[in-house]
Design an enzyme around this catalytic site. Structure first.
Site, PDB file in Angstrom:
ATOM      1  N   ARG A  35       5.933   8.772  -8.238  1.00 56.20           N
ATOM      2  CA  ARG A  35       6.305   9.688  -7.152  1.00 56.20           C
ATOM      3  C   ARG A  35       6.743  11.051  -7.680  1.00 56.20           C
ATOM      4  O   ARG A  35       6.457  12.082  -7.067  1.00 56.20           O
ATOM      5  CB  ARG A  35       7.433   9.087  -6.317  1.00 56.20           C
ATOM      6  CG  ARG A  35       6.927   8.082  -5.318  1.00 56.20           C
ATOM      7  CD  ARG A  35       8.001   7.682  -4.354  1.00 56.20           C
ATOM      8  NE  ARG A  35       7.400   7.002  -3.219  1.00 56.20           N
ATOM      9  CZ  ARG A  35       8.067   6.193  -2.405  1.00 56.20           C
ATOM     10  NH1 ARG A  35       9.350   5.978  -2.575  1.00 56.20           N
ATOM     11  NH2 ARG A  35       7.457   5.616  -1.390  1.00 56.20           N
ATOM     12  N   LYS A 195       1.421 -11.302   9.367  1.00 58.78           N
ATOM     13  CA  LYS A 195       1.790 -11.632  10.749  1.00 58.78           C
ATOM     14  C   LYS A 195       1.290 -10.646  11.788  1.00 58.78           C
ATOM     15  O   LYS A 195       1.298  -9.438  11.569  1.00 58.78           O
ATOM     16  CB  LYS A 195       3.314 -11.686  10.849  1.00 58.78           C
ATOM     17  CG  LYS A 195       3.907 -12.855  10.106  1.00 58.78           C
ATOM     18  CD  LYS A 195       5.402 -12.875  10.260  1.00 58.78           C
ATOM     19  CE  LYS A 195       5.993 -14.144   9.653  1.00 58.78           C
ATOM     20  NZ  LYS A 195       7.442 -14.127   9.717  1.00 58.78           N
ATOM     21  N   GLY A 352       2.498  -0.832   2.658  1.00 53.34           N
ATOM     22  CA  GLY A 352       3.011  -2.066   2.050  1.00 53.34           C
ATOM     23  C   GLY A 352       2.134  -2.627   0.950  1.00 53.34           C
ATOM     24  O   GLY A 352       1.850  -1.966  -0.053  1.00 53.34           O
ATOM     25  N   GLY A 375       6.084   2.690   5.494  1.00 53.72           N
ATOM     26  CA  GLY A 375       6.480   2.774   6.907  1.00 53.72           C
ATOM     27  C   GLY A 375       5.860   3.944   7.652  1.00 53.72           C
ATOM     28  O   GLY A 375       5.405   3.802   8.787  1.00 53.72           O
TER      29      GLY A 375
HETATM   30  P1  AMP Z   1       1.626  -7.652   5.141  1.00 50.35           P
HETATM   31  O1  AMP Z   1       2.882  -7.255   4.409  1.00 50.35           O
HETATM   32  O2  AMP Z   1       1.838  -7.960   6.568  1.00 50.35           O
HETATM   33  O3  AMP Z   1       0.486  -6.710   4.877  1.00 50.35           O
HETATM   34  O4  AMP Z   1       1.222  -9.065   4.542  1.00 50.35           O
HETATM   35  C1  AMP Z   1       0.851  -9.235   3.216  1.00 50.35           C
HETATM   36  C2  AMP Z   1       1.058 -10.668   2.867  1.00 50.35           C
HETATM   37  O5  AMP Z   1       0.238 -11.494   3.664  1.00 50.35           O
HETATM   38  C3  AMP Z   1       0.702 -10.985   1.446  1.00 50.35           C
HETATM   39  O6  AMP Z   1       1.855 -11.398   0.772  1.00 50.35           O
HETATM   40  C4  AMP Z   1      -0.316 -12.109   1.544  1.00 50.35           C
HETATM   41  O7  AMP Z   1      -0.116 -13.139   0.594  1.00 50.35           O
HETATM   42  C5  AMP Z   1      -0.055 -12.639   2.918  1.00 50.35           C
HETATM   43  N1  AMP Z   1      -1.211 -13.373   3.443  1.00 50.35           N
HETATM   44  C6  AMP Z   1      -2.427 -12.890   3.665  1.00 50.35           C
HETATM   45  N2  AMP Z   1      -3.250 -13.846   4.101  1.00 50.35           N
HETATM   46  C7  AMP Z   1      -2.536 -14.985   4.164  1.00 50.35           C
HETATM   47  C8  AMP Z   1      -2.820 -16.325   4.563  1.00 50.35           C
HETATM   48  N3  AMP Z   1      -4.034 -16.677   4.981  1.00 50.35           N
HETATM   49  N4  AMP Z   1      -1.816 -17.235   4.500  1.00 50.35           N
HETATM   50  C9  AMP Z   1      -0.602 -16.851   4.075  1.00 50.35           C
HETATM   51  N5  AMP Z   1      -0.262 -15.614   3.691  1.00 50.35           N
HETATM   52  C10 AMP Z   1      -1.220 -14.686   3.737  1.00 50.35           C
END
Ligand code: AMP
Length: 406
Positions: A35, A195, A352, A375
């Site tokens: 950064r 999620k 992220g 964010g």
């Molecule tokens: P996010 O921070 O919402 O972008 O989520 C990223 C996280 O989602 C990572 O740590 C991945 O390991 C997890 N992830 C992606 N696909 C899956 C899956 N099919 N089952 C469990 N975790 C997942």
């Protein structure tokens, strides 16, 4: 439309630059200076143009003045990055700051102590913003990553001094405008990650802005479940099924084509090199979990991207941290990078884990733009107005066209 530092004659002027030098550190030493290195371009240019450059930033989340959040540790890496000595002030307002700034010659650079040592910073307190404004003649915001916060140094100052975007902010805003403001169509978005619940606003905005919404990762499981499929032990937010169906309906109404996995890589446990197999999404065993998109899904996604001109990407397509469940993310990322290199696809990614996933795929340098802003990038994808960006808008210029209300 926003002003850039091209609009300023900075010679002899005191220029307050809000940078984001909130770098990782351990035992009082900076462990990753990315950064700082990235911020150097704006600072060097202003110094070369004869400004007295005064750097404002935050570091960590101090509660009032806390020594462990002193920004003194940034001085050395900053001096190295800009290639000249950097002056220091023990406070970002008041007599200490004024004295340090009074000593600056044209072309000098100073770093002031943590703006968050004053709780008024995060409250966007007008008197605090005035105290900062007193130190400068011009204000430059180069911290896109904090632009979703209306703090005194990220927003308040822009109303008190002539304001412009620094080079980093400029590049980020230009990339985002190309991806979602006035993109070349067809536009695809890849949205993955864990999620649905954390990405509702993002999905809601994207369905009305893109032609193809490719959903992967854990959140795809919720959509599959909402379509009546059994997802075994997979990560799945069953209580979000109605919401997922609403998003599917909204997409249909907006003529946005949703692309969901047709096959999946399943395993009995979430573990590195866990025994796995490929199944149709209609045949996920009860005692197994989906950890990645399968080969037919990968092929369908890559095929779809072949017809697109623009791609926005947030979130991995599988559990990319553990091998071999990074396969779909890697394959699609590499295909997108290849098309980018051929000049056929504009690719903008961020938020992220996306940066880590693309770096693991070895393509973070090959996308058109990868935002490290977290964010702020997500809020932009959600179509929200970022206060720090809105404050830089040239009012007569009209909207940015990204679904943002500024
Ligand atoms: P996010 O921070 O919402 O972008 O989520 C990223 C996280 O989602 C990572 O740590 C991945 O390991 C997890 N992830 C992606 N696909 C899956 C899956 N099919 N089952 C469990 N975790 C997942």
């Amino acid at each position: 439309m926003f002003r850039t530092i091209d609009a300023f004659d900075v010679k002899g002027k005191r220029v307050l630059v809000r940078a984001d030098l909130n770098v990782p550190s351990k035992d009082g030493k900076v462990t990753d200076s990315t950064r700082i290195d990235r911020s150097a371009a704006t600072l060097k240019e202003l110094a070369e143009r004869g400004a007295k450059v005064i750097v404002l930033t935050h570091f960590g989340r101090p509660k009032g003045r806390e020594d462990k959040y002193s920004q003194k540790l940034l001085l050395e890496p900053l001096a190295k990055a800009v290639g000249q000595a950097v002056a220091w002030a023990d406070d970002c307002i008041g007599p200490d700051a004024e004295a340090a700034i009074a000593k600056l010659k044209d072309g000098d650079i100073a770093l002031l102590e943590n703006v968050r040592f004053h709780p008024e910073e995060e409250k966007n307190d007008p008197a605090f913003a005035q105290a900062l404004a007193k130190l400068g003649d011009l204000y430059v915001n180069d911290a896109f990553s904090t632009a979703h916060r209306a703090h005194a140094s990220t927003e308040g100052l822009a109303h008190l001094l002539p304001a412009a975007a620094g080079r980093l902010m400029q590049v980020e805003l230009e990339a985002l405008a190309k991806a979602l403001g006035t993109p070349e169509k067809p536009v695809a978005a890849v949205v993955g990650g864990a999620k649905v619940s954390t990405k509702l606003d993002l999905l809601g905005n994207l369905v009305s802005r893109v032609d193809y919404l490719i959903i992967g990762g854990g959140m795809a499981n919720t959509f599959l479940f909402a379509q009546g499929k059994a997802v075994g032990k997979s990560l799945c937010e069953k209580d979000m099924a109605d919401t997922a169906r609403e998003i599917l309906d909204k997409a249909k109404a907006a003529k946005c084509h949703i692309v969901l996995p047709v096959d999946a890589v399943v395993a009995a446990e979430f573990a590195e090199n866990a025994a796995n197999k490929v199944v149709s999404v209609d045949a996920v065993p009860d005692d197994m979990m989906i950890l990645d998109a399968g080969p037919a899904s990968i092929e369908a996604i890559i095929d779809r991207l072949g017809g697109c001109k623009t791609l926005v990407w947030n979130g991995p397509l599988g559990a990319f941290e553990i091998n071999p469940f990074d396969t779909a993310t890697n394959a699609v990322a590499r295909a997108a990078a290849e098309r980018t290199k051929q000049g056929k696809l504009l690719t903008v990614a961020g938020g992220g884990d996306t940066v880590a996933a693309l770096a693991k795929a070895g393509v973070d340098e090959d996308f058109s733009y990868v935002s490290t802003a977290g964010g702020a990038f997500l809020e932009w994808l959600e179509g929200k107005t970022l206060p720090g960006v809105a404050a830089l808008e040239i009012k007569s210029g009209g909207g940015c066209g990204c679904g943002h209300s500024h």
